[in-house]
Design an enzyme around this catalytic site. Sequence first.
Site, PDB file in Angstrom:
ATOM      1  N   ASP A  72       0.856  -1.189   0.000  1.00 28.31           N
ATOM      2  CA  ASP A  72       0.000   0.000   0.000  1.00 28.31           C
ATOM      3  C   ASP A  72       0.885   1.229   0.000  1.00 28.31           C
ATOM      4  O   ASP A  72       2.112   1.134   0.013  1.00 28.31           O
ATOM      5  CB  ASP A  72      -0.971  -0.008   1.189  1.00 28.31           C
ATOM      6  CG  ASP A  72      -0.272  -0.120   2.524  1.00 28.31           C
ATOM      7  OD1 ASP A  72       0.616   0.711   2.810  1.00 28.31           O
ATOM      8  OD2 ASP A  72      -0.619  -1.027   3.296  1.00 28.31           O
ATOM      9  N   LYS A 116      -4.626   2.201   0.793  1.00 28.96           N
ATOM     10  CA  LYS A 116      -5.689   2.823   1.564  1.00 28.96           C
ATOM     11  C   LYS A 116      -5.401   4.321   1.620  1.00 28.96           C
ATOM     12  O   LYS A 116      -4.488   4.765   2.305  1.00 28.96           O
ATOM     13  CB  LYS A 116      -5.758   2.234   2.972  1.00 28.96           C
ATOM     14  CG  LYS A 116      -6.148   0.762   2.987  1.00 28.96           C
ATOM     15  CD  LYS A 116      -6.324   0.248   4.400  1.00 28.96           C
ATOM     16  CE  LYS A 116      -6.798  -1.205   4.399  1.00 28.96           C
ATOM     17  NZ  LYS A 116      -7.044  -1.725   5.752  1.00 28.96           N
ATOM     18  N   MET A 133      -1.835   9.021  12.861  1.00 24.16           N
ATOM     19  CA  MET A 133      -3.133   9.105  12.165  1.00 24.16           C
ATOM     20  C   MET A 133      -4.032  10.162  12.794  1.00 24.16           C
ATOM     21  O   MET A 133      -5.237   9.968  12.943  1.00 24.16           O
ATOM     22  CB  MET A 133      -3.833   7.736  12.181  1.00 24.16           C
ATOM     23  CG  MET A 133      -3.026   6.630  11.542  1.00 24.16           C
ATOM     24  SD  MET A 133      -3.822   5.006  11.611  1.00 24.16           S
ATOM     25  CE  MET A 133      -3.634   4.632  13.371  1.00 24.16           C
TER      26      MET A 133
END
Length: 255
Positions: free
Chosen positions: A42, A64, A179
């Site tokens: 990813d 993602k 995040m």
Amino acid sequence: MTAEAEAITGQVVLVGGGPGDPGLMTVAGREALFAADVVVTDRLGPVAVLEELDARIEVIDVGKIPFGRATPQEEINRILVDQARRGRTVVRLKGGDSLLFGRGGEEYLACTAAGVPVRVIPGVTSALAVPALAGVPATHRGLSQGVSVISGHVPPDNPQSTLDYGALARSGTTLVLLMAVTNLEAITAELLAQGLPADTPAVTVADGSMPTQRILHGTAATIASACAEAGIEPPAITVIGAVAGLSDLLTAGAG
């Protein structure tokens, strides 16, 4: 063991790729990557290293992207199991360390439940490496005796949040937020409401370890607005704590 499980000759290797710079991959991780039959990757892995792979190695992108294209985790699990059942050696290449907010544990369990052999090659976690590259040690004698790494993918008032922000605000540890770009304002506001001093040093590092790395300095009260004004986007890591104040000192002579 079922006949299907006995017939499996492939395996899955969960490889932590480090914070982004291919040079920060482990030797074991690189060896596994170049020995693979298929690589499932990813955007947060060290994607530049994929250009070095032999043409025989199939690369499957399950990227993602925040608020964009995303492959469901269940589909990723299915791909890993299906490829291994074809007798292939499958490397699941992920950024940082697979087992720290990388959902590597879910992939490990999915493989073992399907009878697929799986092993882990740990990676250099961005939670510690990226701050270090910005001159922020996670701990420092006289300043911090511990570090708390937390996920900021949901805001404090979200029912899915399991964090005790009051305890974090009082912990006296370095806080490393992963995040957390989208929810940084809500998170810092809650920490301040829970008693974290407003003048606590803070640093945000975007694109850590990459040529595009950016470092923003502030405090617990100002770092969210500074990031918003600078247009910071994921991936980025925010460090809140006394050690963040060392950044300018430790990077002053860096070239």
